[in-house]
Design an enzyme around this catalytic site. Sequence first.
Site, PDB file in Angstrom:
ATOM      1  N   HIS A 134       0.854  -1.185   0.000  1.00  2.00           N
ATOM      2  CA  HIS A 134       0.000   0.000   0.000  1.00  2.00           C
ATOM      3  C   HIS A 134       0.887   1.231   0.000  1.00  2.00           C
ATOM      4  O   HIS A 134       1.948   1.231   0.625  1.00  2.00           O
ATOM      5  CB  HIS A 134      -0.904   0.017   1.250  1.00  2.00           C
ATOM      6  CG  HIS A 134      -2.067   0.928   1.108  1.00  2.00           C
ATOM      7  ND1 HIS A 134      -1.984   2.260   1.393  1.00  2.00           N
ATOM      8  CD2 HIS A 134      -3.324   0.691   0.666  1.00  2.00           C
ATOM      9  CE1 HIS A 134      -3.153   2.813   1.146  1.00  2.00           C
ATOM     10  NE2 HIS A 134      -3.984   1.885   0.705  1.00  2.00           N
ATOM     11  N   ASP A 138      -7.918  -5.454   0.117  1.00  2.00           N
ATOM     12  CA  ASP A 138      -8.418  -6.353  -0.926  1.00  2.00           C
ATOM     13  C   ASP A 138      -8.025  -7.801  -0.706  1.00  2.00           C
ATOM     14  O   ASP A 138      -8.514  -8.686  -1.408  1.00  2.00           O
ATOM     15  CB  ASP A 138      -7.908  -5.889  -2.293  1.00  2.00           C
ATOM     16  CG  ASP A 138      -8.534  -4.575  -2.682  1.00  2.00           C
ATOM     17  OD1 ASP A 138      -9.751  -4.461  -2.543  1.00  2.00           O
ATOM     18  OD2 ASP A 138      -7.806  -3.662  -3.098  1.00  2.00           O
TER      19      ASP A 138
HETATM   20  N1  ACO Z   1       3.986  -7.747  -4.595  1.00  3.18           N
HETATM   21  C1  ACO Z   1       5.325  -7.759  -4.797  1.00  3.18           C
HETATM   22  N2  ACO Z   1       6.098  -6.654  -4.729  1.00  3.18           N
HETATM   23  C2  ACO Z   1       5.482  -5.491  -4.468  1.00  3.18           C
HETATM   24  C3  ACO Z   1       4.109  -5.404  -4.222  1.00  3.18           C
HETATM   25  C4  ACO Z   1       3.350  -6.575  -4.295  1.00  3.18           C
HETATM   26  N3  ACO Z   1       2.030  -6.557  -4.104  1.00  3.18           N
HETATM   27  N4  ACO Z   1       3.774  -4.117  -3.969  1.00  3.18           N
HETATM   28  C5  ACO Z   1       4.905  -3.412  -4.032  1.00  3.18           C
HETATM   29  N5  ACO Z   1       5.948  -4.238  -4.329  1.00  3.18           N
HETATM   30  C6  ACO Z   1       7.375  -3.871  -4.447  1.00  3.18           C
HETATM   31  C7  ACO Z   1       7.619  -3.047  -5.714  1.00  3.18           C
HETATM   32  O1  ACO Z   1       7.928  -3.892  -6.802  1.00  3.18           O
HETATM   33  C8  ACO Z   1       8.799  -2.212  -5.267  1.00  3.18           C
HETATM   34  O2  ACO Z   1       9.937  -3.047  -5.276  1.00  3.18           O
HETATM   35  P1  ACO Z   1      11.431  -2.449  -5.609  1.00  3.18           P
HETATM   36  O3  ACO Z   1      11.741  -1.553  -4.428  1.00  3.18           O
HETATM   37  O4  ACO Z   1      12.281  -3.654  -5.733  1.00  3.18           O
HETATM   38  O5  ACO Z   1      11.279  -1.691  -6.891  1.00  3.18           O
HETATM   39  C9  ACO Z   1       8.478  -1.904  -3.793  1.00  3.18           C
HETATM   40  O6  ACO Z   1       7.659  -2.999  -3.357  1.00  3.18           O
HETATM   41  C10 ACO Z   1       7.725  -0.579  -3.600  1.00  3.18           C
HETATM   42  O7  ACO Z   1       6.522  -0.658  -4.321  1.00  3.18           O
HETATM   43  P2  ACO Z   1       5.865   0.504  -5.175  1.00  3.18           P
HETATM   44  O8  ACO Z   1       5.352  -0.058  -6.479  1.00  3.18           O
HETATM   45  O9  ACO Z   1       6.802   1.679  -5.256  1.00  3.18           O
HETATM   46  O10 ACO Z   1       4.663   0.886  -4.268  1.00  3.18           O
HETATM   47  P3  ACO Z   1       3.510   1.911  -4.631  1.00  3.18           P
HETATM   48  O11 ACO Z   1       3.260   2.694  -3.414  1.00  3.18           O
HETATM   49  O12 ACO Z   1       3.797   2.679  -5.878  1.00  3.18           O
HETATM   50  O13 ACO Z   1       2.265   0.970  -5.006  1.00  3.18           O
HETATM   51  C11 ACO Z   1       0.484  -0.517  -4.717  1.00  3.18           C
HETATM   52  C12 ACO Z   1       1.302   0.604  -4.076  1.00  3.18           C
HETATM   53  C13 ACO Z   1      -0.051  -0.058  -6.092  1.00  3.18           C
HETATM   54  C14 ACO Z   1      -0.720  -0.814  -3.842  1.00  3.18           C
HETATM   55  C15 ACO Z   1       1.375  -1.785  -4.856  1.00  3.18           C
HETATM   56  O14 ACO Z   1       1.805  -2.233  -3.592  1.00  3.18           O
HETATM   57  C16 ACO Z   1       0.661  -2.894  -5.594  1.00  3.18           C
HETATM   58  O15 ACO Z   1       0.666  -2.893  -6.847  1.00  3.18           O
HETATM   59  N6  ACO Z   1       0.015  -3.859  -4.871  1.00  3.18           N
HETATM   60  C17 ACO Z   1      -0.729  -4.911  -5.504  1.00  3.18           C
HETATM   61  C18 ACO Z   1      -2.073  -4.364  -5.996  1.00  3.18           C
HETATM   62  C19 ACO Z   1      -3.020  -4.100  -4.859  1.00  3.18           C
HETATM   63  O16 ACO Z   1      -3.205  -4.912  -3.962  1.00  3.18           O
HETATM   64  N7  ACO Z   1      -3.694  -2.931  -4.925  1.00  3.18           N
HETATM   65  C20 ACO Z   1      -4.701  -2.534  -3.930  1.00  3.18           C
HETATM   66  C21 ACO Z   1      -4.199  -1.423  -3.067  1.00  3.18           C
HETATM   67  S1  ACO Z   1      -5.392  -0.981  -1.840  1.00  3.18           S
HETATM   68  C22 ACO Z   1      -6.575  -0.132  -2.693  1.00  3.18           C
HETATM   69  O17 ACO Z   1      -6.328   0.557  -3.652  1.00  3.18           O
HETATM   70  C23 ACO Z   1      -7.914  -0.274  -2.292  1.00  3.18           C
END
Ligand code: ACO
Length: 439
Positions: A308, A365
């Site tokens: 998140h 979620d």
């Molecule tokens: N699985 C694996 N790796 C992940 C995940 C995940 N679910 N989420 C983040 N990471 C990793 C990224 O690849 C990144 O790795 P790096 O440092 O090696 O590049 C690091 O964690 C930081 O992640 P970001 O993408 O910069 O996080 P951001 O804040 O931009 O994105 C988000 C947040 C979109 C929720 C992301 O965690 C994600 O895509 N999660 C899966 C989708 C999801 O569950 N969305 C629902 C969110 S809650 C809502 O909207 C109601």
Amino acid sequence: MEDAPEVVRLEIEGTVHEFRVIVGSQGEKAIDISSLRDSTGYITLDDSYANTGSCQSGITYIDGEKGILRYRGYPIEKLAAEKTSFVETAWLVMFGSLPDTAERQWFTELLMENAALHHDMDQHFYAFPANGHPMAILSSMINALSTHSRPRVHDRESYIIAAARLMAKVRTIAAAAYKSSIGEPLIYPRSDLKYVANLLHMMFSVPYKNYEASKEVSRALNLFFMLHADHEQNCSTSTVRMVASSQANMYTACSAGVAALWGPLHGGANVAVVQMLSDIRKNDLSVGDYIKKEKNKEDGVKLMGFGHRVYKQFDPRAKILKGAADQLLTSMHITDPTLDIARELEQAALADDYFIERKLYPNVDFYSGVILRAVGIPLNMFTVMFSIGRVPGWIANWKEVHDNPAQRIYRPRQIYTGAVEQQWLPRNDRPPSLPDMWD
Ligand code: ACO
């Protein structure tokens, strides 16, 4: 908490500039850079806004480090423990405090009076293709409400009526979107049913048979909607505020919110989680192998329902939903193997260095899909359910923008990286514009 300074100083090209510090009611600190460009010629660049406060808001407080979420000061754990209904929570979010008995009664009546759609609106549903995605229908139909009457919000009462109208009609539209996507006739709302039971009636009743929601099912969905009612400046709510800042009406702004919510990184994640859990089960994958795959970032695979932007801790909504999923399945005497896979995945991820270092925890979620499946919601309606829950938050945010006398249109700037000024050439003198296209 350390006292914040009144101003901070920034030195640019030898000149020191001062910027005011703004402190929120919970002590969060922000640097007010509204004079930055005028005084320095610089702008800030914050791609995807992770460090940018876009507004001051009095609706929802989140502390992502501590895993706190409060609506208008009320912790969601307390609202959940007191079985606060979605309708009461919506009133709280939209109007600022919990309703008393008379207010609650009035709002229930307003929701009932406004539940039906204009007959002309019914006709639109038959024009969408069979199997048209209900999120596309929902967004279009909320916007289409403005073709019949645009909400006019000029005082407290007109705001409450407009909010009730939208909440009531979103429910009817959501159910009708589902009915039209499966080719069944639309079902009218009933005056004796409460908000959630009425939604389920319109989704699952057929002309020759009434669907009666059980207490467990109504309670689980009330909780689901309550936990989704608002979440400060997330992607869809920021979209609503962006549209509201142009002085667009409440319905149109909320229809844009639905569009933003649809994506799999936002509200669409509840679908992606169930698909992921089903894939693991169908393909007999081990949880360990699956986690290895997404740690290697193979095919862009992510652990859906994890991570998140704001929470660097357990999402408090996920904790509540996990307990609720357990309880619901037990009370309905059903077993769902995907819940076992979800639990196993959660355990494995929480013990894994990749997730620990990046502070990735289950979000709302991760468990919500298990609940929606158990109550019989079809997969393509999951994000529609999220939308129904989020409508009060969108309305409240729209209202804050609408009411702010100092509000200017949202208009970010950019750092341009395209071509510098080019010389115009007549068509016959131009080089091919797409030289590599067929290579
Ligand atoms: N699985 C694996 N790796 C992940 C995940 C995940 N679910 N989420 C983040 N990471 C990793 C990224 O690849 C990144 O790795 P790096 O440092 O090696 O590049 C690091 O964690 C930081 O992640 P970001 O993408 O910069 O996080 P951001 O804040 O931009 O994105 C988000 C947040 C979109 C929720 C992301 O965690 C994600 O895509 N999660 C899966 C989708 C999801 O569950 N969305 C629902 C969110 S809650 C809502 O909207 C109601």
